[in-house]
Design an enzyme around this catalytic site. Sequence first.
Site, PDB file in Angstrom:
ATOM      1  N   GLU A  33       0.839  -1.207   0.000  1.00 50.19           N
ATOM      2  CA  GLU A  33       0.000   0.000   0.000  1.00 50.19           C
ATOM      3  C   GLU A  33       0.870   1.252   0.000  1.00 50.19           C
ATOM      4  O   GLU A  33       0.599   2.217  -0.711  1.00 50.19           O
ATOM      5  CB  GLU A  33      -0.912   0.010   1.232  1.00 50.19           C
ATOM      6  N   SER A  80      33.416  14.905  22.554  1.00 51.24           N
ATOM      7  CA  SER A  80      33.414  13.448  22.744  1.00 51.24           C
ATOM      8  C   SER A  80      33.230  13.163  24.233  1.00 51.24           C
ATOM      9  O   SER A  80      32.896  14.075  24.989  1.00 51.24           O
ATOM     10  CB  SER A  80      34.678  12.840  22.147  1.00 51.24           C
ATOM     11  N   LEU A  81      33.401  11.936  24.657  1.00 51.87           N
ATOM     12  CA  LEU A  81      33.107  11.586  26.047  1.00 51.87           C
ATOM     13  C   LEU A  81      34.301  10.912  26.693  1.00 51.87           C
ATOM     14  O   LEU A  81      35.055  10.198  26.034  1.00 51.87           O
ATOM     15  CB  LEU A  81      31.919  10.615  26.095  1.00 51.87           C
ATOM     16  N   GLU A 112      21.667   6.188  28.697  1.00 49.62           N
ATOM     17  CA  GLU A 112      21.288   5.915  27.305  1.00 49.62           C
ATOM     18  C   GLU A 112      22.219   4.884  26.689  1.00 49.62           C
ATOM     19  O   GLU A 112      23.429   4.931  26.919  1.00 49.62           O
ATOM     20  CB  GLU A 112      21.400   7.217  26.480  1.00 49.62           C
ATOM     21  N   LYS A 114      24.811   3.370  24.341  1.00 50.39           N
ATOM     22  CA  LYS A 114      25.804   4.028  23.489  1.00 50.39           C
ATOM     23  C   LYS A 114      25.859   3.249  22.179  1.00 50.39           C
ATOM     24  O   LYS A 114      26.309   2.100  22.134  1.00 50.39           O
ATOM     25  CB  LYS A 114      27.173   4.043  24.163  1.00 50.39           C
ATOM     26  N   GLU A 171      23.174   9.466  16.290  1.00 52.34           N
ATOM     27  CA  GLU A 171      24.071   8.443  15.758  1.00 52.34           C
ATOM     28  C   GLU A 171      23.428   7.745  14.565  1.00 52.34           C
ATOM     29  O   GLU A 171      22.278   7.323  14.645  1.00 52.34           O
ATOM     30  CB  GLU A 171      24.320   7.428  16.894  1.00 52.34           C
ATOM     31  N   CYS A 408      43.278 -27.757  -7.002  1.00 53.09           N
ATOM     32  CA  CYS A 408      43.645 -28.161  -8.372  1.00 53.09           C
ATOM     33  C   CYS A 408      45.155 -28.283  -8.570  1.00 53.09           C
ATOM     34  O   CYS A 408      45.607 -28.586  -9.668  1.00 53.09           O
ATOM     35  CB  CYS A 408      43.068 -27.179  -9.385  1.00 53.09           C
ATOM     36  N   CYS A 423      44.802 -18.573  -6.708  1.00 54.51           N
ATOM     37  CA  CYS A 423      44.916 -19.622  -7.711  1.00 54.51           C
ATOM     38  C   CYS A 423      44.407 -19.005  -9.008  1.00 54.51           C
ATOM     39  O   CYS A 423      43.259 -18.578  -9.080  1.00 54.51           O
ATOM     40  CB  CYS A 423      44.039 -20.815  -7.315  1.00 54.51           C
ATOM     41  N   CYS A 428      39.929 -24.118 -12.126  1.00 52.36           N
ATOM     42  CA  CYS A 428      40.041 -24.772 -10.818  1.00 52.36           C
ATOM     43  C   CYS A 428      38.651 -25.206 -10.351  1.00 52.36           C
ATOM     44  O   CYS A 428      37.730 -24.394 -10.293  1.00 52.36           O
ATOM     45  CB  CYS A 428      40.660 -23.801  -9.813  1.00 52.36           C
TER      46      CYS A 428
HETATM   47  S1  IVH Z   1      26.259  12.251  23.850  1.00 45.86           S
HETATM   48  C1  IVH Z   1      28.739  15.808  24.668  1.00 45.86           C
HETATM   49  N1  IVH Z   1      24.754  10.123  23.669  1.00 45.86           N
HETATM   50  O1  IVH Z   1      29.562   8.423  21.550  1.00 45.86           O
HETATM   51  C2  IVH Z   1      27.922  14.620  24.428  1.00 45.86           C
HETATM   52  N2  IVH Z   1      26.815  10.131  22.498  1.00 45.86           N
HETATM   53  O2  IVH Z   1      32.462   9.709  22.514  1.00 45.86           O
HETATM   54  C3  IVH Z   1      28.481  13.741  23.408  1.00 45.86           C
HETATM   55  N3  IVH Z   1      27.243   8.117  21.174  1.00 45.86           N
HETATM   56  O3  IVH Z   1      30.707  10.778  19.286  1.00 45.86           O
HETATM   57  C4  IVH Z   1      27.623  12.727  22.858  1.00 45.86           C
HETATM   58  N4  IVH Z   1      25.380   7.090  21.673  1.00 45.86           N
HETATM   59  O4  IVH Z   1      28.917   9.202  18.497  1.00 45.86           O
HETATM   60  C5  IVH Z   1      25.909  10.706  23.313  1.00 45.86           C
HETATM   61  N5  IVH Z   1      23.315   8.310  23.573  1.00 45.86           N
HETATM   62  C6  IVH Z   1      24.457   8.897  23.218  1.00 45.86           C
HETATM   63  C7  IVH Z   1      25.364   8.254  22.339  1.00 45.86           C
HETATM   64  C8  IVH Z   1      26.552   8.922  22.018  1.00 45.86           C
HETATM   65  C9  IVH Z   1      26.503   7.021  20.996  1.00 45.86           C
HETATM   66  C10 IVH Z   1      28.562   8.345  20.570  1.00 45.86           C
HETATM   67  C11 IVH Z   1      28.669   9.619  19.798  1.00 45.86           C
HETATM   68  C12 IVH Z   1      29.880  10.351  20.313  1.00 45.86           C
HETATM   69  C13 IVH Z   1      30.558   9.307  21.128  1.00 45.86           C
HETATM   70  C14 IVH Z   1      31.126   9.960  22.371  1.00 45.86           C
END
Ligand code: IVH
Length: 665
Positions: A33, A80-81, A112, A114, A171, A408, A423, A428
């Site tokens: 559909e 980043s984290l 959350e 990751k 992501e 072979c 090969c 073969c």
């Molecule tokens: S928060 C300042 N939440 O993890 C907050 N990151 O090293 C930064 N990632 O590059 C991100 N799931 O690609 C956040 N629920 C989530 C995530 C998440 C995956 C990845 C993201 C980031 C890396 C952090």
Amino acid sequence: MDSLKRLEELRHLLAEHSHRYYVLDDPLISDGEYDRFFQELLEIEDKHPQWITPDSPSQRVGGVPLDKFEQVRHRLPMLSLENAFDDEDLHAFEDRLRRFLMQEDAPNYMAEPKLDGLAVELVYEEGILVQGSTRGNGEVGENITAQLRTVSSIPLRLRNGRMPRLEVRGEVFMDRFGLVELNRQRADAGEALFANPRNAAAGSLRQLDPAITDQRPLRFFVYGVSEPSDTGCKNQQELLQFLANLGLPVNSHIRFCPDMAAVIDHFSNLSALRHELAYEIDGMVVKVNDFALQTRLGSKARAPRWAIACKFPAIQATSRIVDVEFQVGRTGAVTPVATLEPVDVGGVMVSRATLHNRDEIKRKDLHKGDTVLVQRAGDVIPEIVKAVVEKRDGSEQPIVMPAYCPVCSHPLVKPEGEAVTRCLNSHCPAQRLRSLVHFCSKAGLDIEGLGKKSVEQLFELELIQDLPDIFFLEKEALASLEGWGEKSAENVVAAVNQAKSPSLSRFLAALGIRYVGEVTASLLERSFHSLESLSKATVDDLVAIESLGEQVAQSTVEYFSDPSVQKMFARFQEAGVQPQIVSANREKLLLSGEVLLFTGSLKKLSRTEAKKLVKDNGGQITSGVTKKLTCLVVGEKPGSKLKKAQEQGKRILTEDEFLHLLESV
Ligand code: IVH
């Protein structure tokens, strides 16, 4: 009803159902559909191209292949984290928060999953997706708007959201099923496999041709915005609800945690759940919920103080290399495969692991009899991380690549600059059998009743030796075989007959030309009228096709110039095999193999219309006067591109000549 009204209604319907399907995972209508509504929309837009808007569901794939990615500076850096690996690290994180905030009370959190993919930023203006980019180095990423538009769970227009500008972050990833399927196709095409979902997502998004990204099963989850205060939300929990209301997909395993004990509890939930999820997660992200506290905490150089990633331990186990076998693939590649003492790696029994090739064995210094660390990379393909050297007792034997084909006995070669030992005997038996299995399989002509087992049986009985033999199979001969009967023989003969008119792309993918998988095969179908013209193509003709590289071109030309391949084609013809062009109407392929560029201002066409015309007629667009360019279309005030193209002797058309050319079809 007038067409414009119906068009708007269809757009609304399609956006609604696509949201239910991709974001809520709760479809209300069947795929059939949905397809009918979509077809109806395409028909109206085809008649009235002036009504096409960038947020129309038809505009997901429409971007033209790029020469390179543009850079995009993020308005606010994408951080980043820092990592935590256990409860202790999490408690230390909380202690730091308390000290920094100079308060006794601990905050509450959001925990959350990751996701293991690629971080992207999506910019919505007045609710419309206007830009998408990779994280890059955090400050500057790459503009992958056209690629991201192909991801179905990314809304092109937000629901009930009209903020002037909203920058969301999340992501993009590939789920397990998508990765396995993509790797199956790549194996069939003799291409390198993606070791994990992150590489697969990155490799798919960083395709200059969005049409290729479109073929990749990518998904998206949102997890934040660049500037929470723009949204009026007080905390992350509210923000996620706000984003979900806008139609953005929010992961369903995110939890509000009143304290660190709840965070730790959710971490163990997720650790147990991770193997059941359809997608890969590599840990959990813990965020201080309250935005006012987040602001007070601020960031260090690269990571915020208010969040931390708690990583799962890698899924590894130790085993022993009992023996090494050498498998001969369809393209002659000889792959060493270790037989291992069976071991449980995160719930999956592993007893074999590929050693890839000679260089890998050398790099990891692996021996027969070695105790080894095994892991499921990206949780998909088992691989050997390293030998546990301390466990050696001197009885270990070096792994030596054979000098002759194990099937072979033809001498093996390791071509200069390649990691693979091959090969080169195209007769073969191992290669022929694998080619036959592939030819009949789902990735090939999909001939029902000719699965791997049956093909092996027919091959051993010498009823089939070469691909065309399939089409000469006779009912009587089949019916008398062990495990066969009248009915199954009849069905197979019928299925074989049906397979005599495959689409050209399916046929090409079935042949098993090195590097030519499904995607390349459809590119080739779109660019050549017939098998005959493809077989005459030169490397230059092929590389003129955007997103088709030198390697594929070389291997295709080599394939068609092999006399035994030509003989094989004669037998296909004798059997009545006739591949069909279906990806575009034959008569529309006027611009096949042409690479065009527009310059100056056009009077009769908008740029979008002009580009669409080129694509619809089988041509490609490029962005500069490059080697690949075959024709420049000039409008008024053309500028320097005209001069450059003239100097290079390229074909030059005026806008009228271009239109005239297409009308002459
Ligand atoms: S928060 C300042 N939440 O993890 C907050 N990151 O090293 C930064 N990632 O590059 C991100 N799931 O690609 C956040 N629920 C989530 C995530 C998440 C995956 C990845 C993201 C980031 C890396 C952090």
